[in-house]
Design a protein around this motif. Structure first.
Motif, PDB file in Angstrom:
ATOM      1  N   LEU A 147      16.222  37.173 -29.715  1.00  0.00           N
ATOM      2  CA  LEU A 147      15.255  38.251 -29.912  1.00  0.00           C
ATOM      3  C   LEU A 147      15.807  39.479 -29.189  1.00  0.00           C
ATOM      4  N   PHE A 149      18.559  41.529 -22.550  1.00  0.00           N
ATOM      5  CA  PHE A 149      18.554  40.071 -22.583  1.00  0.00           C
ATOM      6  C   PHE A 149      19.623  39.529 -21.648  1.00  0.00           C
ATOM      7  N   ARG A 157       9.684  41.837  -9.397  1.00  0.00           N
ATOM      8  CA  ARG A 157      10.273  43.155  -9.140  1.00  0.00           C
ATOM      9  C   ARG A 157      11.219  43.021  -7.959  1.00  0.00           C
ATOM     10  N   PHE A 203       6.942  47.912 -27.860  1.00  0.00           N
ATOM     11  CA  PHE A 203       8.319  47.551 -28.178  1.00  0.00           C
ATOM     12  C   PHE A 203       8.377  46.769 -29.475  1.00  0.00           C
ATOM     13  N   GLN A 223      14.705  44.505 -16.914  1.00  0.00           N
ATOM     14  CA  GLN A 223      14.159  45.774 -17.403  1.00  0.00           C
ATOM     15  C   GLN A 223      14.347  46.864 -16.363  1.00  0.00           C
ATOM     16  N   PHE A 250      15.227  43.480 -28.185  1.00  0.00           N
ATOM     17  CA  PHE A 250      14.178  44.484 -28.022  1.00  0.00           C
ATOM     18  C   PHE A 250      14.735  45.900 -28.117  1.00  0.00           C
ATOM     19  N   GLY A 251      13.909  46.795 -28.636  1.00  0.00           N
ATOM     20  CA  GLY A 251      14.205  48.208 -28.612  1.00  0.00           C
ATOM     21  C   GLY A 251      13.790  48.808 -27.282  1.00  0.00           C
ATOM     22  N   TYR A 288      15.028  38.379 -19.012  1.00  0.00           N
ATOM     23  CA  TYR A 288      15.349  39.768 -19.340  1.00  0.00           C
ATOM     24  C   TYR A 288      15.358  40.592 -18.068  1.00  0.00           C
ATOM     25  N   ARG A 298       4.168  45.678 -16.000  1.00  0.00           N
ATOM     26  CA  ARG A 298       3.733  44.287 -16.137  1.00  0.00           C
ATOM     27  C   ARG A 298       4.545  43.569 -17.211  1.00  0.00           C
ATOM     28  N   GLY A 299       4.202  42.304 -17.432  1.00  0.00           N
ATOM     29  CA  GLY A 299       4.873  41.547 -18.485  1.00  0.00           C
ATOM     30  C   GLY A 299       4.458  42.035 -19.857  1.00  0.00           C
ATOM     31  N   LEU A 300       5.238  41.655 -20.857  1.00  0.00           N
ATOM     32  CA  LEU A 300       4.935  42.063 -22.226  1.00  0.00           C
ATOM     33  C   LEU A 300       3.922  41.109 -22.855  1.00  0.00           C
ATOM     34  N   LEU A 357      12.038  39.714 -16.090  1.00  0.00           N
ATOM     35  CA  LEU A 357      10.995  39.078 -16.878  1.00  0.00           C
ATOM     36  C   LEU A 357      11.487  37.770 -17.456  1.00  0.00           C
ATOM     37  N   LEU A 379      12.972  45.042 -12.855  1.00  0.00           N
ATOM     38  CA  LEU A 379      11.917  44.072 -13.118  1.00  0.00           C
ATOM     39  C   LEU A 379      12.562  42.949 -13.931  1.00  0.00           C
ATOM     40  N   LEU A 421      14.894  46.994 -21.846  1.00  0.00           N
ATOM     41  CA  LEU A 421      14.836  45.536 -21.757  1.00  0.00           C
ATOM     42  C   LEU A 421      16.153  44.947 -22.224  1.00  0.00           C
ATOM     43  N   PHE A 480       5.373  36.181 -22.131  1.00  0.00           N
ATOM     44  CA  PHE A 480       6.016  36.688 -20.930  1.00  0.00           C
ATOM     45  C   PHE A 480       5.215  36.406 -19.671  1.00  0.00           C
ATOM     46  N   GLY A 481       5.956  36.215 -18.587  1.00  0.00           N
ATOM     47  CA  GLY A 481       5.351  36.166 -17.277  1.00  0.00           C
ATOM     48  C   GLY A 481       5.152  37.579 -16.750  1.00  0.00           C
ATOM     49  N   PRO A 482       4.548  37.712 -15.571  1.00  0.00           N
ATOM     50  CA  PRO A 482       4.271  39.038 -15.009  1.00  0.00           C
ATOM     51  C   PRO A 482       5.502  39.736 -14.453  1.00  0.00           C
TER      52      PRO A 482
END
Lengths: 113, 112
Positions: A101, B45, B108, A88, B37, A103-104, B35, A41-43, B90, B88, B43, B103-105
């Motif tokens: 930004l 960018f 996919r 994260f 993923q 992310f790890g 992003y 899902r989203g973060l 995002l 995915l 993740l 974030f949005g959902p």
């Protein structure tokens, strides 16, 4: 290259225990943020700590930041099965003259009932 | 306030096709970031738009592009799809790109 690196990559604990996740980064930051992601899902944003802050609390979450060691930790107290997710860290950095930004790769937390 | 919405949620394409993904940010947010993923790369960018201008770009080939409209809605396009584009995608909106992101959902995408 990855700016933030979480440690450990995976963590499995029992409900009620505390969970600690660490994040190390490489360059100067404006802020450091923690996010949670439930499977696929989203973060969801958890907490933001600025570079001039050392500790921040939000409910069962406690975040510390040590800019001299370029590291942060996220502590979840009295964990619940619903805390099972990937966590994260993300660092706000200035790169190429603009802020972004980064992310790890995350820590996968499993809380067993 | 309504959250960030992304459409479509799921997409199946074949190699060589192109795809357009859409993102509607939270009202009042002028920054939209994208992003990718994947299990292997995590993740990554893609790019950030602020007030219709691309302000920041990640390390992706030119097949990945985006745009932002005057109402802050954003689209990203991937042309000549490759199997490795399965991921995915995002979208996140914020007041400023390096502050709290919402974030949005996700969409996919599966490339066959």
């Amino acid at each position: 290259s990855q700016q933030g690196e979480e440690d450990p990559q995976a963590l499995s604990i029992q409900e009620g225990e505390n969970a600690t996740m660490n994040c190390s980064y490489k360059t100067s930051i404006n802020n450091l943020q923690w996010y949670r992601q439930n499977s696929g899902r989203g973060l969801v944003h958890l907490i933001l700590i600025r570079s001039n802050e050392r500790e921040k609390h939000s409910g069962r979450l406690r975040v510390t930041l040590d800019t001299s060691k370029k590291s942060s930790s996220l502590l979840i107290t009295a964990s619940r099965a619903a805390d099972t997710a990937s966590y994260f860290c993300a660092t706000g950095v200035v790169q190429g003259g603009s802020e972004k930004l980064v992310f790890g790769k995350g820590t996968k937390l499993t809380v067993n009932p | 306030k309504a959250g960030v919405t992304q459409t479509p949620r799921y997409l199946i394409k074949t190699r060589g096709q192109q795809v357009t993904l859409s993102c509607s940010p939270i009202s009042g947010h002028r920054s939209v970031s994208w992003y990718q993923q994947t299990p292997g790369q995590g993740l990554q960018f893609l790019f950030e738009y602020f007030s219709e201008t691309q302000r920041n770009k990640g390390n992706f080939p030119g097949r990945f592009s985006g745009r932002q409209f005057s109402n802050s809605r954003s689209e990203m396009n991937v042309s000549t799809l490759e199997l490795g584009d399965s991921a995915l995608y995002l979208c996140a909106s914020s007041l400023a790109g390096w502050e709290t992101q919402y974030f949005g959902p996700g969409t996919r995408l599966l490339v066959l």
